[in-house]
Write an enzyme that holds these catalytic residues in place. Structure first.
Site, PDB file in Angstrom:
ATOM      1  N   TYR A  25      10.371   0.758  10.594  1.00 17.04           N
ATOM      2  CA  TYR A  25      10.460  -0.085   9.548  1.00 17.04           C
ATOM      3  C   TYR A  25       9.673   0.670   8.484  1.00 17.04           C
ATOM      4  CZ  TYR A  25      10.213  -3.234  13.355  1.00 17.04           C
ATOM      5  OH  TYR A  25      10.288  -4.045  14.580  1.00 17.04           O
ATOM      6  N   PHE A  26      10.492   0.544   7.262  1.00 16.45           N
ATOM      7  CA  PHE A  26       9.863   0.906   5.727  1.00 16.45           C
ATOM      8  C   PHE A  26       9.040  -0.171   5.358  1.00 16.45           C
ATOM      9  CE2 PHE A  26      10.783   5.503   4.864  1.00 16.45           C
ATOM     10  CZ  PHE A  26      11.227   5.826   6.138  1.00 16.45           C
ATOM     11  N   SER A  51       6.800   2.552  12.793  1.00 17.80           N
ATOM     12  CA  SER A  51       6.731   2.608  11.475  1.00 17.80           C
ATOM     13  C   SER A  51       6.879   3.833  10.584  1.00 17.80           C
ATOM     14  CB  SER A  51       5.135   1.887  11.037  1.00 17.80           C
ATOM     15  OG  SER A  51       4.855   2.121   9.729  1.00 17.80           O
ATOM     16  N   LYS A  90       0.886   4.475  16.365  1.00 15.80           N
ATOM     17  CA  LYS A  90       2.387   4.377  16.506  1.00 15.80           C
ATOM     18  C   LYS A  90       3.067   5.614  17.040  1.00 15.80           C
ATOM     19  CE  LYS A  90       2.948  -0.197  15.226  1.00 15.80           C
ATOM     20  NZ  LYS A  90       3.226  -0.985  16.124  1.00 15.80           N
ATOM     21  N   ARG A 106      -4.952   4.525  -4.317  1.00 15.49           N
ATOM     22  CA  ARG A 106      -5.589   4.226  -3.149  1.00 15.49           C
ATOM     23  C   ARG A 106      -5.540   5.599  -2.393  1.00 15.49           C
ATOM     24  NH1 ARG A 106      -2.475  -0.382   0.473  1.00 15.49           N
ATOM     25  NH2 ARG A 106      -0.980   1.163   0.418  1.00 15.49           N
ATOM     26  N   PHE A 153      -2.435   0.241  -7.837  1.00 18.58           N
ATOM     27  CA  PHE A 153      -3.029   1.590  -7.592  1.00 18.58           C
ATOM     28  C   PHE A 153      -2.281   2.977  -8.039  1.00 18.58           C
ATOM     29  CE2 PHE A 153      -4.183  -0.928  -3.483  1.00 18.58           C
ATOM     30  CZ  PHE A 153      -5.250  -1.641  -4.065  1.00 18.58           C
ATOM     31  N   GLY A 175       4.464 -13.701  14.819  1.00 19.69           N
ATOM     32  CA  GLY A 175       4.226 -12.828  13.587  1.00 19.69           C
ATOM     33  C   GLY A 175       5.239 -13.003  12.749  1.00 19.69           C
ATOM     34  N   ASP A 212       2.103 -14.100  22.384  1.00 23.58           N
ATOM     35  CA  ASP A 212       1.382 -13.855  20.895  1.00 23.58           C
ATOM     36  C   ASP A 212      -0.113 -14.473  21.390  1.00 23.58           C
ATOM     37  OD1 ASP A 212       0.397 -13.642  18.508  1.00 23.58           O
ATOM     38  OD2 ASP A 212       2.323 -13.114  17.853  1.00 23.58           O
ATOM     39  N   TYR A 216      -3.902   3.846  12.568  1.00 23.72           N
ATOM     40  CA  TYR A 216      -2.811   3.152  12.882  1.00 23.72           C
ATOM     41  C   TYR A 216      -1.469   3.710  13.108  1.00 23.72           C
ATOM     42  CZ  TYR A 216       1.123   0.243  11.368  1.00 23.72           C
ATOM     43  OH  TYR A 216       2.237  -0.644  11.519  1.00 23.72           O
TER      44      TYR A 216
HETATM   45  P1  NAD Z   1       2.146  -9.661  12.354  1.00 24.19           P
HETATM   46  O1  NAD Z   1       0.819  -9.207  12.511  1.00 24.19           O
HETATM   47  O2  NAD Z   1       2.726 -10.695  11.418  1.00 24.19           O
HETATM   48  O3  NAD Z   1       2.662  -9.700  13.896  1.00 24.19           O
HETATM   49  C1  NAD Z   1       2.037  -9.172  15.064  1.00 24.19           C
HETATM   50  C2  NAD Z   1       1.825 -10.077  15.957  1.00 24.19           C
HETATM   51  O4  NAD Z   1       1.232  -9.509  17.326  1.00 24.19           O
HETATM   52  C3  NAD Z   1       0.790 -11.386  15.409  1.00 24.19           C
HETATM   53  O5  NAD Z   1       1.507 -12.459  15.693  1.00 24.19           O
HETATM   54  C4  NAD Z   1      -0.489 -11.176  16.392  1.00 24.19           C
HETATM   55  O6  NAD Z   1      -0.822 -12.051  16.497  1.00 24.19           O
HETATM   56  C5  NAD Z   1       0.224 -10.541  17.637  1.00 24.19           C
HETATM   57  N1  NAD Z   1      -0.636  -9.449  18.244  1.00 24.19           N
HETATM   58  C6  NAD Z   1      -1.519  -8.641  17.920  1.00 24.19           C
HETATM   59  N2  NAD Z   1      -2.324  -8.261  18.775  1.00 24.19           N
HETATM   60  C7  NAD Z   1      -1.835  -8.902  20.052  1.00 24.19           C
HETATM   61  C8  NAD Z   1      -2.151  -8.826  21.450  1.00 24.19           C
HETATM   62  N3  NAD Z   1      -3.191  -7.967  21.739  1.00 24.19           N
HETATM   63  N4  NAD Z   1      -1.619  -9.607  21.974  1.00 24.19           N
HETATM   64  C9  NAD Z   1      -0.630 -10.479  21.801  1.00 24.19           C
HETATM   65  N5  NAD Z   1      -0.171 -10.364  20.612  1.00 24.19           N
HETATM   66  C10 NAD Z   1      -0.754  -9.962  19.535  1.00 24.19           C
HETATM   67  O7  NAD Z   1       2.943  -7.923  11.883  1.00 24.19           O
HETATM   68  P2  NAD Z   1       4.467  -7.783  11.570  1.00 24.19           P
HETATM   69  O8  NAD Z   1       4.601  -7.549  10.059  1.00 24.19           O
HETATM   70  O9  NAD Z   1       5.232  -8.921  12.205  1.00 24.19           O
HETATM   71  O10 NAD Z   1       4.672  -6.423  12.381  1.00 24.19           O
HETATM   72  C11 NAD Z   1       5.412  -6.618  13.732  1.00 24.19           C
HETATM   73  C12 NAD Z   1       5.251  -5.077  14.077  1.00 24.19           C
HETATM   74  O11 NAD Z   1       6.045  -4.215  13.311  1.00 24.19           O
HETATM   75  C13 NAD Z   1       4.015  -4.328  14.247  1.00 24.19           C
HETATM   76  O12 NAD Z   1       3.782  -3.685  15.403  1.00 24.19           O
HETATM   77  C14 NAD Z   1       3.628  -3.667  13.166  1.00 24.19           C
HETATM   78  O13 NAD Z   1       2.842  -2.551  13.335  1.00 24.19           O
HETATM   79  C15 NAD Z   1       5.165  -3.040  13.001  1.00 24.19           C
HETATM   80  N6  NAD Z   1       5.339  -2.787  11.530  1.00 24.19           N
HETATM   81  C16 NAD Z   1       5.010  -3.738  10.363  1.00 24.19           C
HETATM   82  C17 NAD Z   1       5.370  -3.394   8.976  1.00 24.19           C
HETATM   83  C18 NAD Z   1       5.315  -4.419   8.153  1.00 24.19           C
HETATM   84  O14 NAD Z   1       5.194  -3.918   6.944  1.00 24.19           O
HETATM   85  N7  NAD Z   1       5.044  -5.678   8.359  1.00 24.19           N
HETATM   86  C19 NAD Z   1       5.844  -2.073   8.906  1.00 24.19           C
HETATM   87  C20 NAD Z   1       6.108  -1.160   9.863  1.00 24.19           C
HETATM   88  C21 NAD Z   1       5.922  -1.485  11.189  1.00 24.19           C
HETATM   89  C1  UD1 Z   2       1.035   0.929   4.108  1.00 21.99           C
HETATM   90  C2  UD1 Z   2       0.457   1.722   4.819  1.00 21.99           C
HETATM   91  C3  UD1 Z   2       1.621   2.293   5.840  1.00 21.99           C
HETATM   92  C4  UD1 Z   2       2.292   0.832   6.888  1.00 21.99           C
HETATM   93  C5  UD1 Z   2       2.896  -0.154   5.612  1.00 21.99           C
HETATM   94  C6  UD1 Z   2       3.209  -1.301   6.256  1.00 21.99           C
HETATM   95  C7  UD1 Z   2      -1.304   2.602   3.601  1.00 21.99           C
HETATM   96  C8  UD1 Z   2      -2.008   4.002   2.839  1.00 21.99           C
HETATM   97  N1  UD1 Z   2       0.039   2.731   4.006  1.00 21.99           N
HETATM   98  O1  UD1 Z   2       2.122   1.412   3.286  1.00 21.99           O
HETATM   99  O2  UD1 Z   2       0.877   2.919   7.027  1.00 21.99           O
HETATM  100  O3  UD1 Z   2       3.040   1.397   7.716  1.00 21.99           O
HETATM  101  O4  UD1 Z   2       1.775  -0.297   4.730  1.00 21.99           O
HETATM  102  O5  UD1 Z   2       2.229  -2.107   6.820  1.00 21.99           O
HETATM  103  O6  UD1 Z   2      -2.129   1.732   3.611  1.00 21.99           O
HETATM  104  N2  UD1 Z   2      -0.348  -1.072  -3.794  1.00 21.99           N
HETATM  105  C9  UD1 Z   2      -0.766  -1.832  -5.227  1.00 21.99           C
HETATM  106  N3  UD1 Z   2      -1.660  -2.583  -5.270  1.00 21.99           N
HETATM  107  C10 UD1 Z   2      -2.165  -3.433  -3.796  1.00 21.99           C
HETATM  108  C11 UD1 Z   2      -1.185  -2.927  -2.702  1.00 21.99           C
HETATM  109  C12 UD1 Z   2      -0.344  -1.982  -2.806  1.00 21.99           C
HETATM  110  O7  UD1 Z   2      -0.464  -1.058  -6.331  1.00 21.99           O
HETATM  111  O8  UD1 Z   2      -2.893  -4.407  -4.149  1.00 21.99           O
HETATM  112  C13 UD1 Z   2       0.863  -0.292  -3.867  1.00 21.99           C
HETATM  113  C14 UD1 Z   2       0.741   0.818  -2.973  1.00 21.99           C
HETATM  114  O9  UD1 Z   2      -0.021   1.859  -3.559  1.00 21.99           O
HETATM  115  C15 UD1 Z   2       2.136   1.401  -2.734  1.00 21.99           C
HETATM  116  C16 UD1 Z   2       2.872   0.013  -2.787  1.00 21.99           C
HETATM  117  O10 UD1 Z   2       2.083  -0.840  -3.585  1.00 21.99           O
HETATM  118  O11 UD1 Z   2       2.481   2.159  -3.567  1.00 21.99           O
HETATM  119  C17 UD1 Z   2       3.261  -0.539  -1.379  1.00 21.99           C
HETATM  120  O12 UD1 Z   2       1.970  -0.533  -0.470  1.00 21.99           O
HETATM  121  P1  UD1 Z   2       1.704  -1.314   0.887  1.00 21.99           P
HETATM  122  O13 UD1 Z   2       2.539  -2.730   0.810  1.00 21.99           O
HETATM  123  O14 UD1 Z   2       0.397  -1.440   1.259  1.00 21.99           O
HETATM  124  O15 UD1 Z   2       2.730  -0.265   1.787  1.00 21.99           O
HETATM  125  P2  UD1 Z   2       2.593   1.211   1.717  1.00 21.99           P
HETATM  126  O16 UD1 Z   2       1.684   2.010   1.105  1.00 21.99           O
HETATM  127  O17 UD1 Z   2       4.141   1.650   1.731  1.00 21.99           O
END
Ligand code: NAD
Ligand code: UD1
Length: 348
Positions: A190-191, A137, A165, A303, A230, A11, A32, A161
């Protein structure tokens, strides 16, 4: 040499972490299911290592499978022990991460995120692997808490979701309290991770329709589509929401610091954010300026479930992990642009 198991390692964040660990001399095992990622990540990681003149073929092993499959995961732990190369630590990224989808399919989210983690924990316990880093998250803080968020705030998640977490965090804490001597679990919240590896060979390539802002900005640029912002009536300086964007490579560095820290046994939570707020308009303007391009956008209504301002208090991670994010918003925007221009179809 230490062996690290990375779940969700093909991922977005997992792939960047795998590469970094390999460069530091770790053995890396990836699990994965590829439900939201491509196996091509593995050849790209090997390609980057080769370009860096690092002869590490064989240090990275990929196993396709599901974290909920007990026998699949157990076999991996068992084989490593039989080959005198036990898994020393697990970095657990695998999970489902779309807020919108979690509202439509909540059972999937509880099953993968919660049941999947319980499965993994049971096997780690059985095979004496007592070191875990978990991907949580900022969404666990919810809408009602006031930013900047400190880890000590009472979490108030609002969607399935985020609740899944927080549920895992609670399970991990209970597990540690159940007299798990010698276990260390580090929970990272993570933010908003954005950007890509500086090589342009690893990046974010969601298989489903993205709903996070950064992949949508890249999408708007590459497909000449309009981006919808949004809301422009939020109580912020320009009326658009403020978030704490952080470069994915800094997020990875947080994992390395956690893995290599000398924190004692127990359960710890840390925010991974820069502590800096950026509005949606500022993000778009920065992306346009540093890459010398234009993004078409339009304001639409707010949103559901959004909140005006989300910013981390990252002082605890700085103090306890000695982790300091290095890359600014311009770098995040440049690296994201580099990724999408080199890979307009992602890993395909
Ligand atoms: P991602 O979707 O790119 O990576 C997650 C990976 O997990 C994917 O490759 C997917 O194929 C794999 N996966 C999903 N379900 C599975 C299963 N049942 N068994 C094995 N593999 C599985 O997401 P990411 O952005 O890399 O995020 C990684 C982690 O960080 C996630 O747990 C996500 O919730 C958390 N997180 C991400 C963000 C973000 O904005 N990217 C923010 C906060 C937390
Ligand atoms: C979202 C999730 C949060 C999750 C995080 C990372 C919601 C309400 N929150 O957070 O739970 O941990 O993603 O996966 O979904 N925006 C636009 N136009 C778009 C998309 C987003 O204006 O098409 C704005 C949103 O209103 C927000 C900002 O961009 O203000 C960031 O959005 P996004 O990337 O979805 O992250 P979060 O809202 O922080």
């Amino acid at each position: 040499m230490k062996k690290i198991l990375i779940t969700g390692g093909t991922g977005y964040i997992g792939s960047h972490t795998a590469l970094n660990l390999l460069q530091r001399g770790y053995d890396v095992l990836i699990i994965d299911s590829n439900i939201n990622s491509s196996q091509k990540v593995i050849s790209n990681i090997n390609f980057i290592l080769k370009k860096l003149d690092l002869d590490l073929i064989g240090n990275l092993i990929f196993n396709k499978g599901d974290i909920r499959d007990y026998f699949f995961i157990e076999n991996i732990f068992k084989n490593c022990i039989e080959n005198n190369s036990p898994i020393n630590a697990v970095i657990h990224f695998a999970g489902l991460k779309s807020v919108a989808e979690s509202k439509i399919k909540p059972l999937n989210y509880w099953d993968v995120n919660v049941a999947g983690t319980i499965n993994l924990l049971k096997i780690m316990e059985k095979y004496n692997c007592k070191n875990l880093i978990f991907s949580s998250s900022a969404c666990v803080y919810g809408e009602k808490n006031k930013p900047p968020f400190k880890e000590s705030l009472m979490p108030r998640p609002v969607n399935p979701y985020a609740k899944s977490k927080l549920c895992v965090e609670t399970i991990l804490e209970d597990f540690i309290k159940s007299n798990k001597n010698n276990w260390r679990i580090i929970n990272l919240r993570y933010f908003n991770p954005i950007g890509s590896h500086h090589s342009g060979l690893l990046g974010e390539d969601p298989l489903n329709i993205p709903n996070n802002i950064f992949p949508l900005i890249l999408n708007a640029y590459i497909n000449k589509e309009k981006l919808f912002i949004f809301g422009n009536d939020w109580p912020t300086k320009d009326g658009t929401c403020i978030r704490d964007y952080i470069h994915v490579e800094d997020v990875v560095e947080g994992h390395i610091k956690a893995l290599e820290s000398n924190l004692k046994f127990g359960f710890y939570s840390f925010n991974l954010g820069t502590g800096q707020g950026t509005s949606v308009l500022e993000l778009i303007k920065t992306f346009e300026k540093v890459n010398n391009i234009k993004i078409k956008y339009k304001f639409s209504k707010r949103r559901d479930g959004d909140t005006a301002i989300l910013i981390a208090d990252n002082s605890l991670a700085k103090k306890k992990l000695n982790w300091y994010p290095q890359k600014d918003l311009c770098q995040m925007c440049k690296d994201g642009f580099n990724w999408i221009t080199k890979n307009p179809n992602g890993y395909n």
